[in-house]
Design a protein around this motif. Structure first.
Motif, PDB file in Angstrom:
ATOM      1  N   HIS A 123       0.811  -1.226   0.000  1.00 51.91           N
ATOM      2  CA  HIS A 123       0.000   0.000   0.000  1.00 51.91           C
ATOM      3  C   HIS A 123       0.844   1.276   0.000  1.00 51.91           C
ATOM      4  CE1 HIS A 123      -2.936   3.017   1.061  1.00 51.91           C
ATOM      5  NE2 HIS A 123      -2.467   3.137   2.280  1.00 51.91           N
TER       6      HIS A 123
ATOM      7  N   THR B  34       2.610   2.083  -3.407  1.00 52.38           N
ATOM      8  CA  THR B  34       1.650   2.501  -4.432  1.00 52.38           C
ATOM      9  C   THR B  34       1.156   3.915  -4.179  1.00 52.38           C
ATOM     10  OG1 THR B  34       0.933   0.187  -4.589  1.00 52.38           O
ATOM     11  CG2 THR B  34      -0.478   1.842  -5.608  1.00 52.38           C
TER      12      THR B  34
ATOM     13  N   MET C 191      -4.886   7.196 -11.714  1.00 52.65           N
ATOM     14  CA  MET C 191      -5.011   5.737 -11.621  1.00 52.65           C
ATOM     15  C   MET C 191      -4.198   5.189 -10.442  1.00 52.65           C
ATOM     16  SD  MET C 191      -3.894   2.784 -14.342  1.00 52.65           S
ATOM     17  CE  MET C 191      -2.161   3.012 -13.957  1.00 52.65           C
ATOM     18  N   VAL C 192      -2.936   5.613 -10.323  1.00 49.81           N
ATOM     19  CA  VAL C 192      -2.064   5.039  -9.293  1.00 49.81           C
ATOM     20  C   VAL C 192      -2.490   5.496  -7.901  1.00 49.81           C
ATOM     21  CG1 VAL C 192       0.298   4.908  -8.431  1.00 49.81           C
ATOM     22  CG2 VAL C 192      -0.123   4.836 -10.880  1.00 49.81           C
TER      23      VAL C 192
ATOM     24  N   THR D  49      -5.547   3.687  -7.033  1.00 54.83           N
ATOM     25  CA  THR D  49      -5.240   2.302  -6.649  1.00 54.83           C
ATOM     26  C   THR D  49      -4.709   2.250  -5.222  1.00 54.83           C
ATOM     27  OG1 THR D  49      -4.706   1.767  -8.955  1.00 54.83           O
ATOM     28  CG2 THR D  49      -3.908   0.244  -7.264  1.00 54.83           C
TER      29      THR D  49
ATOM     30  N   ILE E 283      -7.575   2.653  -2.943  1.00 54.48           N
ATOM     31  CA  ILE E 283      -8.341   1.402  -2.938  1.00 54.48           C
ATOM     32  C   ILE E 283      -7.678   0.381  -2.015  1.00 54.48           C
ATOM     33  CG2 ILE E 283      -8.956  -0.600  -4.353  1.00 54.48           C
ATOM     34  CD1 ILE E 283      -9.249   1.421  -6.707  1.00 54.48           C
TER      35      ILE E 283
ATOM     36  N   ILE F 260     -12.483  -1.617  -9.044  1.00 56.94           N
ATOM     37  CA  ILE F 260     -11.665  -2.279 -10.065  1.00 56.94           C
ATOM     38  C   ILE F 260     -12.035  -1.783 -11.461  1.00 56.94           C
ATOM     39  CG2 ILE F 260     -11.153  -4.518 -11.121  1.00 56.94           C
ATOM     40  CD1 ILE F 260     -11.662  -5.705  -8.251  1.00 56.94           C
TER      41      ILE F 260
ATOM     42  N   VAL G 125     -10.567   1.706 -12.166  1.00 57.27           N
ATOM     43  CA  VAL G 125      -9.133   1.678 -12.491  1.00 57.27           C
ATOM     44  C   VAL G 125      -8.915   1.189 -13.924  1.00 57.27           C
ATOM     45  CG1 VAL G 125      -6.937   0.562 -11.946  1.00 57.27           C
ATOM     46  CG2 VAL G 125      -8.373   1.424 -10.107  1.00 57.27           C
TER      47      VAL G 125
END
Length: 822
Positions: A212, A215, A255-256, A259, A262, A802, A805
């Motif tokens: 985590h 990211t 996006m990253v 993520t 998430i 999901i 992303v």
């Protein structure tokens, strides 16, 4: 580091500190070189650019050197270094030792600097005509990040905090052990007494800690790139050109970082015991807000690229997104949040340093905007109401206002410190934020739906309304069925949010079908919008209809002060091997296993058909706890996943197993048991106890036992017993011994059942034997208190995340192709 105490290894620390200084100097040189390269009008002269590249690559090499050195120290447990001592331990497995690398502030700053250095290296290769300006900004940011690791004194002020500071320099050893270290020889040989570090924070001992933070920090680091393109566009007066090269990077950052958020949500749900997937924790909010503002920026950038409108809004949102990342770093690392967040760090004296980082990077674009204001391509023409770009702008505005509300509430500790006020943060944060954010979510999903029926610049209103009305009618029908099935029809806001999400899903699904028929430009956006709507509706249903299923009708838990931390009516106490009914489940605490520092509890769940008695379901959950001296009971849940709901179970109270094991030697003492039940039994007899049904087997005339030593003439007889508890059979064999003219017996304990049995007499005339059965009183049996929560339709939330992303990935690929085609 000049004086070496007994057992210290100072060379790696000196090497690491050298790399820190080199990284800072190289970043500074790269900034200066790229700055002059940008100002250089002679396009043939590449000397400044070459120097900037060399210096930045030296920075990358140095940052990697810092990481390798620090990891070497952590992996080998060199506890003479304060960072190693504070975050590592020999008891940690390797994957947690990796996590310990970035648990502390210094490690997380290194992680950020590493990703930023890597992205900068990619930009040197990819940015082309933008390289000089963009790399000036990136390298300047790198100057600040590496300065956070310096740990040097300048004019009496410390700059940064080095991960290579020695333990004896960071803390007063004599305060740690006054008696021991009062002796000069012991003080010099202090490592003899410090054999292990403190280890990883118990809350962070989870596999998510491995993936985590890297990211999330890649997301933070990537936010500098679109920021750098905007600054360079303002600096070099390339006001309209910056959008195309910045777009893929903005989508990549979205996006990253998304993520990473998430992953944090998964972590909270699976392990951190927030009681759900999002707790509106201040640091969660601080990472969410720049993500949302950059999403808004991406939409306005698209509108600007297609129409030339909304220039100022697009640059403002991109700039603000990175500033908010810096502000998030300030909130997390300045110590200002105190105990309002489980994520926050303590203050390492970098309060002013972090403020400077924020102020400088806020001042740079503000000054450029002021200087270039008259030249900026700001259009005075009003956009058409029936145009996609107008509603993309409105949507970005709604997102921004929603973010302002969250920022304002999250920043209460900042306001209190800055202005001397005493505002209290929300008592029930989840309820507070949900009430505020629900109307914004409705507006955003509605806009993401009907804007799909609009075109850029001008739309035929007749076609717009004919397409819109049909989708609205279908959405109403679908919503009616959805709110009925999910049981959220009793709240107007829930109905409206469900409707707006269904409308967004159906509207974007229409675009998706067009994409499959050849019009693929908007496929990525449509997929991302559908994912976002699924995420929202999943979060709504799971949060609104989640309910405790461990209902305790007595509303009492026999644990001191339990009601001060939990609601007794929502928790159940289980005694070992004693089944208890919980709704449709029969729950039994069957076992526990301690693998230091965690204790794993096995809770067996059965579903039995009440009419037929047939077993329909049988599964185990293994929630775990740690009893931590400083933090008390730290629970990590376990979850049973079904297609339409989850059963989420965690321990809310348990005995300290350390104390229990300390008393284990005394288990044989019969004073811990109730008065024995003395019975005469023969082969095949059964005996009912609260710990199960005992069945007597045939006598064994050749028993064996470790403590049994037979001489000639001795007679030993075993009494095999089987104890059946809910289908699980335990076997034991007490022994009766005749030695000379004396008799002895060897008792047997079954700790799992709280049972002790003794074979005390043989009665040959009656063909029976005497058996003594000891049972522990209920209060001395092993016990545990647990809470189970049902989260209906939680899978909609995870599927939405999901899908969203995937939508971002499709959009990135498409934008990258656009750049290559130019």
């Amino acid at each position: 580091m000049d004086i070496q105490f007994t057992g210290e290894t100072l060379l790696p620390g000196k090497v690491g500190q050298f790399f820190i200084v080199l990284a800072f100097a190289a970043a500074l040189l790269s900034t200066i070189s790229y700055f002059f390269a940008t100002r250089n009008k002679d396009l043939a002269d590449k000397s400044w650019q070459r120097l900037g590249r060399i210096a930045f690559l030296a920075n990358l090499f140095s940052v990697i050197g810092i990481g390798v050195t620090l990891f070497y120290l952590i992996l080998n447990h060199y506890n003479e270094y304060y960072y190693v001592y504070s975050h590592s331990s020999k008891t940690l497995p390797v994957y947690y030792i990796v996590s310990a690398f970035w648990e502390g502030q210094e490690g997380s700053f290194w992680l950020w600097a590493f990703w930023q250095a890597l992205l900068g290296t990619i930009l040197m290769w990819k940015a082309k005509t933008w390289e000089n300006g963009v790399m000036t900004v990136v390298a300047f940011s790198q100057v600040f990040l590496t300065s956070m690791l310096l740990g040097v004194q300048v004019f009496g002020e410390r700059i940064g905090s080095s991960p290579f500071i020695l333990l004896r320099d960071a803390v007063n050893l004599k305060d740690m052990a006054p008696v021991v270290f009062a002796d000069a020889e012991n003080y010099k040989n202090y490592l003899k007494f410090i054999t292990d570090g403190r280890g990883l924070n118990p809350l962070l001992q989870n596999y998510w800690m491995v993936i985590h933070p890297p990211t999330l920090f890649l997301g933070f680091a990537s936010m500098i790139v679109p920021f750098a393109y905007v600054v360079t566009g303002l600096w070099q007066k390339r006001y309209k050109e910056w959008v195309k090269p910045a777009m893929p990077w903005a989508l990549f950052a979205v996006m990253v970082l998304g993520t990473g958020i998430i992953m944090g949500s998964f972590w909270a749900y699976e392990a951190l015991n927030f009681g759900g997937f999002w707790a509106w924790d201040p640091v969660e909010n601080a990472s969410l807000i720049p993500w949302l503002t950059l999403i808004g920026a991406v939409h306005v950038m698209i509108a600007f690229k297609n129409t030339g409108h909304a220039f100022f809004t697009s640059i403002a949102l991109v700039l603000v997104s990175f500033i908010l990342v810096l502000y998030a770093s300030f909130l997390t690392r300045s110590g200002i949040l105190g105990e309002t967040s489980v994520h926050s760090f303590t203050d390492l004296g970098m309060f002013g340093h972090l403020i400077l980082y924020n102020v400088v990077f806020l001042a740079i674009p503000v000054v450029l905007i002021i200087l270039r204001w008259k030249e900026l391509p700001i259009t005075n023409k009003d956009e058409e109401t029936y145009s996609r770009e107008f509603w993309m702008f409105i949507g970005a505005l709604v997102v921004t206002v929603a973010c302002i509300q969250v920022i304002f509430s999250t920043s209460v500790p900042v306001f209190n410190k800055a202005f001397g006020t005493n505002f209290a943060p929300p008592i029930d944060a989840i309820k507070y934020y949900n009430q505020w954010q629900a109307p914004f979510a409705i507006l955003i999903t509605m806009i993401s739906g009907f804007s799909q029926f609009l075109k850029y610049k001008r739309t035929d209103t007749r076609k717009f309304y004919s397409s819109l009305v049909a989708t609205l009618i279908i959405s109403v029908v679908v919503t009616a069925g959805f709110v009925y099935i999910t049981n959220v029809y009793n709240n107007l806001i829930y109905i409206l949010l469900s409707f707006s999400c269904m409308f967004a899903i159906l509207s974007n699904a229409r675009i998706l079908t067009q994409g499959f028929s050849g019009k693929g430009k908007l496929v990525g956006a449509a997929v991302a919008h559908i994912g976002f709507a699924l995420l929202l509706v999943g979060a709504l249903v799971a949060a609104a209809t989640s309910k405790p299923v461990s209902i305790n009708a007595t509303n009492f838990i026999p644990v001191k002060d339990f009601e001060k931390v939990e609601k007794p009516g929502e928790n159940m106490v289980l005694y070992k091997n004693e089944p208890k009914k919980m709704g449709r489940f029969t729950v039994t605490y069957t076992n526990d296993t301690t693998i230091a520092p965690n204790t794993y509890y096995t809770l067996n769940f059965k579903v039995i058909d009440e009419k037929t008695g047939k077993l329909k379901e049988d599964f185990n959950l293994n929630p775990r706890v740690q009893i931590n001296e400083k933090m008390g009971l730290i629970a990590s849940p376990d979850t049973k996943h079904y297609l339409t709901y989850d059963v989420y179970t965690h321990i809310t109270s348990a005995p300290d197993k350390k104390d229990a094991h300390a008393d284990s030697d005394a288990q044989s003492d019969e004073q811990n048991y109730k008065k024995p039940r003395i019975v005469t039994v023969s082969t095949g007899d059964t005996l009912h106890t609260s710990s199960g049904v005992i069945t007597v087997k045939d006598l064994n005339f050749k028993p064996t036992a470790k403590s049994l030593a037979l001489a000639e003439g001795d007679i030993a007889v075993g009494l095999p017993l089987e104890i059946d508890l809910n289908g699980k059979v335990y076997k034991t064999e007490p022994i009766f011994l005749v030695k000379g003219h004396n008799t002895f017996d060897f008792a047997r304990n079954i700790p799992e059942l709280g049972l002790r049995v003794r074979f005390t007499k043989i009665l040959p005339d009656q063909k029976k034997v005497e058996l003594q059965v000891f049972e522990k009183p209920q209060q001395s049996k092993d016990w545990v208190v647990f809470k189970s929560i049902e989260f209906p339709y939680i899978n909609l939330y995870w599927v939405g995340l999901i899908v969203m992303v995937i939508g971002f990935m499709i959009s990135i690929i498409r934008r990258q192709k656009e750049i290559k085609s130019v």
